[in-house]
Design an enzyme around this catalytic site. Structure first.
Site, short mmCIF file in Angstrom:
data_model
loop_
_atom_site.label_atom_id
_atom_site.label_comp_id
_atom_site.label_asym_id
_atom_site.label_seq_id
_atom_site.Cartn_x
_atom_site.Cartn_y
_atom_site.Cartn_z
N GLU A 39 0.83 -1.19 0.00
CA GLU A 39 0.00 0.00 0.00
C GLU A 39 0.87 1.25 0.00
O GLU A 39 1.77 1.39 0.84
CB GLU A 39 -0.91 0.03 1.24
CG GLU A 39 -1.92 -1.10 1.30
CD GLU A 39 -2.72 -1.10 2.59
OE1 GLU A 39 -3.92 -1.42 2.54
OE2 GLU A 39 -2.15 -0.79 3.66
N CYS A 40 0.62 2.15 -0.91
CA CYS A 40 1.21 3.49 -0.95
C CYS A 40 2.74 3.48 -0.85
O CYS A 40 3.42 3.27 -1.83
CB CYS A 40 0.57 4.37 0.13
SG CYS A 40 0.76 6.14 -0.17
N GLY A 41 3.29 3.70 0.34
CA GLY A 41 4.74 3.66 0.49
C GLY A 41 5.32 2.32 0.07
O GLY A 41 6.41 2.25 -0.50
#
Length: 446
Positions: free
Chosen positions: A313-315
């Site tokens: 997720e994301c990072g």
């Protein structure tokens, strides 16, 4: 933070909750309480799931503190859906308002009267005055509120010059990166103990209404007990720190053995991993260290190519990419996905998301709708979709990865800007554990 810290220092058990999807505030509340903070978000979770979460974690012998977000009545629509006010009514909790009194006196009573009459079902039972200029200012505001509104003033916080909580582009600096985090909690707790009537506040807390718990408030495991426990790695450190406690708990309850890892401190990945979960965070602030750890990056790429199930997720999505470019300097990442990321001075995606799964992937069935949220300053500088590396989500709400799509899928990997909450998306933990079991069996057959 100060109220929770002050009560904890008095030896009380405090159970912290954060209204909304925020990770950073929840991290500070958890630090102050000395135990996990659980997010109560009425967009990511339905009412039954919210009640289950609250009833599962609140204890009769402790004090539950729910930090709201934005204004009391602010939600995603004119009806106030997802607002702190609606959450307080659902949970039967009294509300204590914190009022910014900067350069205002009697007007604060008028503002409070508006809040009191806007929705009479919301139980506002106390007020804290914030940024008070002095004793005379405090007395005028206090007397005005108590005379015109009949609501007790629990305390008054003076306007302070010192700043105990450093900030950057996404808000407060998270606790894992703030060397003085414990000192910050102690400092604000001391202010609260000096300025607030904690006994009166506790009396208000004890007026919480009894709410009926949904049936089966515990989380049920779907994986049979006979299945051997797969080992799922979780990258968790100062660079990757955005995890809901429920997500971690859901994997354990599904039967996984969890192994916590860090590319900031470890040079190698364990050889016996069956799956990997990489949450969000700030890889951009640790880009040099991540780039220099060539051993970890290389082993991660090899495992990914061998079919290791990975959810990011994301990072975590950024770390799986080819590189991150910061101020014209390129920092190589794991190189699993053919993506180059840049960083913007302004948010590129911020708010709740709704995605429809419209492509094959290892985790979600096609046609499924998923609710989540995104908050990222990074953006996709380079990506070319191929038959082997494709996007699996279409965006009904939110920005996503690019071109109103999200969910980069490659082999047994799904990486997305959308954060999900395991209680609102129970299919996620089951899918990750199921894929881990399949990968474990595949290895044993080789």
């Amino acid at each position: 933070i100060g109220v929770i810290g002050a009560w904890k220092q008095q030896g009380k058990t405090v159970i912290p909750f954060k209204k909304g999807p925020d990770y950073i505030d929840a991290g500070w509340l958890a630090l102050a309480a000395g135990q996990p903070c659980y997010n109560l978000d009425s967009f990511l979770l339905d009412q039954t799931q919210l009640l289950k979460s609250y009833m599962r974690h609140a204890t009769p012998s402790g004090i539950s503190v729910v930090e709201g977000n934005r204004g009391l009545y602010d939600g995603i629509d004119m009806k106030g859906s997802t607002s702190t006010a609606e959450l307080s009514k659902l949970l039967g909790l009294p509300v204590v308002l914190c009022l910014d009194c900067t350069k205002s006196t009697r007007t604060m009573a008028a503002a409070l009267l508006g809040c009191l009459h806007f929705d009479t079902e919301v139980s506002i039972q106390g007020v804290v005055l914030n940024r008070v200029a002095g004793s005379r200012h405090e007395q005028i505001v206090r007397s005005s509120i108590e005379h015109h509104c009949g609501i007790p003033v629990i305390g008054a916080i003076p306007a302070m010059d010192s700043h105990q909580f450093p900030e950057r582009h996404m808000g407060l600096v998270p606790t894992p990166e703030h060397a003085w985090a414990a000192g910050s909690v102690n400092a604000v707790s001391a202010v609260v103990k000096a300025c607030l009537d904690l006994d009166r506040l506790e009396a208000i807390a004890n007026r919480a209404l009894a709410v009926k718990a949904p049936e089966n408030p515990s989380i049920e495991r779907s994986m049979p007990e006979s299945v051997e426990r797969p080992r799922i790695g979780i990258i968790q450190d100062a660079a990757f720190q955005f995890y809901y406690p429920e997500n971690i708990e859901a994997l354990s309850l599904e039967g996984a053995e969890l192994v916590f890892l860090s590319p900031l401190t470890q040079r190698h990945l364990p050889a016996d991993l069956d799956a990997l979960y990489i949450g969000g965070g700030f890889p951009e602030t640790h880009a040099r260290i991540l780039a220099e750890n060539t051993g970890f990056r290389s082993e991660l790429k090899q495992l990914a190519e061998a079919g290791l199930p990975i959810y990011a997720e994301c990072g975590g999505l950024m770390y799986l990419g080819k590189e991150i470019v910061l101020e014209d300097v390129s920092y190589p990442m794991a190189g699993v996905l053919p993506v180059v990321f840049g960083l913007s001075p302004k948010p590129k995606g911020h708010g709740y998301t709704v995605v429809t799964v419209d492509g094959k992937n290892p985790f979600y069935p096609e046609g499924m709708e998923i609710r989540g949220h995104e908050f990222h300053y990074s953006w996709v500088a380079s990506f070319e979709e191929t038959a082997d590396c494709r996007l699996a989500f279409s965006m009904k709400r939110g920005t996503g990865f690019m071109n109103h799509r999200d969910g980069v899928c490659y082999k047994n990997i799904l990486a997305t800007y959308t954060h999900i909450h395991a209680s609102g998306t129970p299919e996620w933990a089951r899918a990750l554990v199921r894929n881990a079991v399949a990968f474990r069996r595949q290895k044993s057959e080789l």
